[in-house]
Design a protein around this motif. Structure first.
Motif, mmCIF file in Angstrom:
data_model
loop_
_atom_site.group_PDB
_atom_site.id
_atom_site.type_symbol
_atom_site.label_atom_id
_atom_site.label_comp_id
_atom_site.label_asym_id
_atom_site.label_seq_id
_atom_site.Cartn_x
_atom_site.Cartn_y
_atom_site.Cartn_z
ATOM 1 N N ILE A 1 0.801 -1.194 0.023
ATOM 2 C CA ILE A 1 0.043 0.131 0.068
ATOM 3 C C ILE A 1 0.844 1.391 -0.151
ATOM 4 O O ILE A 1 0.770 2.379 -0.913
ATOM 5 C CB ILE A 1 -0.842 -0.225 1.035
ATOM 6 N N GLN A 2 1.893 1.186 0.820
ATOM 7 C CA GLN A 2 2.937 2.534 0.794
ATOM 8 C C GLN A 2 3.607 2.350 -0.482
ATOM 9 O O GLN A 2 3.725 3.928 -0.951
ATOM 10 C CB GLN A 2 3.772 2.159 1.934
ATOM 11 N N ALA A 3 3.681 1.440 -1.123
ATOM 12 C CA ALA A 3 4.530 1.676 -2.349
ATOM 13 C C ALA A 3 3.545 2.295 -3.398
ATOM 14 O O ALA A 3 4.176 3.033 -4.312
ATOM 15 C CB ALA A 3 5.201 0.266 -3.036
ATOM 16 N N LEU A 4 2.310 1.653 -3.445
ATOM 17 C CA LEU A 4 1.466 2.214 -4.383
ATOM 18 C C LEU A 4 1.205 3.813 -4.026
ATOM 19 O O LEU A 4 1.056 4.424 -4.963
ATOM 20 C CB LEU A 4 -0.052 1.423 -4.178
ATOM 21 N N GLU B 1 3.062 6.023 -2.815
ATOM 22 C CA GLU B 1 4.247 6.672 -3.402
ATOM 23 C C GLU B 1 4.537 6.882 -4.721
ATOM 24 O O GLU B 1 4.569 7.872 -5.442
ATOM 25 C CB GLU B 1 5.755 5.740 -3.057
ATOM 26 N N LYS B 2 3.838 5.747 -5.588
ATOM 27 C CA LYS B 2 3.731 5.964 -6.962
ATOM 28 C C LYS B 2 2.720 6.705 -7.421
ATOM 29 O O LYS B 2 2.888 7.607 -8.368
ATOM 30 C CB LYS B 2 3.469 4.412 -7.703
ATOM 31 N N ILE B 3 1.487 6.827 -6.670
ATOM 32 C CA ILE B 3 0.441 7.859 -7.039
ATOM 33 C C ILE B 3 1.212 9.291 -6.725
ATOM 34 O O ILE B 3 0.765 10.016 -7.432
ATOM 35 C CB ILE B 3 -0.783 7.640 -6.232
ATOM 36 N N ALA B 4 1.868 9.524 -5.849
ATOM 37 C CA ALA B 4 2.308 10.871 -5.322
ATOM 38 C C ALA B 4 3.226 11.295 -6.496
ATOM 39 O O ALA B 4 3.313 12.239 -6.932
ATOM 40 C CB ALA B 4 3.098 10.899 -4.198
ATOM 41 N N LYS B 5 4.125 10.320 -6.993
ATOM 42 C CA LYS B 5 5.194 10.694 -7.976
ATOM 43 C C LYS B 5 4.452 10.965 -9.311
ATOM 44 O O LYS B 5 4.729 11.612 -9.869
ATOM 45 C CB LYS B 5 6.069 9.516 -8.219
#
Length: 180
Positions: free
Chosen positions: A147-150, A152-156
């Motif tokens: 969830i955290q990785a996703l 972070e990808k969304i924020a990027k």
């Protein structure tokens, strides 16, 4: 009783009847939907063994139905045959080769239909099981790291979108200035 449920989603009554008539008698229970909304409802209620999906549909297009099927891991596992009179409409949105579903161009004959169904069934078996779903099934929740990785990808991606919007605004301002 029929051993397989096939859902035919097509706004053409002629195509729906043609598919029904081309299938071997007694082996299939053919469900019909005349638009994408009705088709999605039937997919969720009936869990067919195969979906035949027209790409151009009223209310909810075949492309939108396809996207919703792909977004749901359980629905992804259902063999899928996309149908269209113009293959370029499909290849505009989906790259060939079609790895996990089959395409049949309208009009088709019985052999083309049966071959497309067999191919769709074989292709659906090659689809890898989603990793996140297996982890979710084992623990009952999605792993926090995933969830955290996703997130972070969304924020990027949002940062990239904002940058592109800014660049687009600059380009438009430049063009307007040159047109004066």
């Amino acid at each position: 009783m029929a051993s397989h449920k096939i859902l035919v989603i097509d706004d053409s009554n002629v195509i729906r009847n043609m598919v029904r008539d081309m299938l071997p008698k007694g082996n299939f229970d053919v469900l019909e939907a005349k638009d994408g909304v009705q088709g999605l409802d039937l997919i969720r209620q009936e869990r067919p063994n195969l979906i035949m999906l027209d790409f151009l549909l009223p209310r909810l297009s075949g492309w939108e139905v396809f996207q919703q099927i792909q977004a749901n891991h359980e629905l992804q596992a259902i063999p899928l045959v996309l149908m269209s009179g113009r293959k370029e409409e499909v290849t505009e949105k989906l790259q060939e080769p079609f790895e996990y579903f089959e395409f049949v161009q309208k009009p088709f004959d019985q052999k083309e239909l049966i071959d497309a169904i067999k191919s769709a069934m074989a292709k659906s078996k090659r689809r890898p099981a989603p990793v996140a779903t297996m982890a979710t099934a084992a623990t009952g929740t999605a792993p926090a790291g995933d969830i955290q990785a996703l997130n972070e990808k969304i924020a990027k991606m949002q940062t990239e979108i904002d940058s592109l919007k800014k660049q687009m605004g600059q380009i438009l301002a430049f063009i307007k200035q040159k047109l004066k």
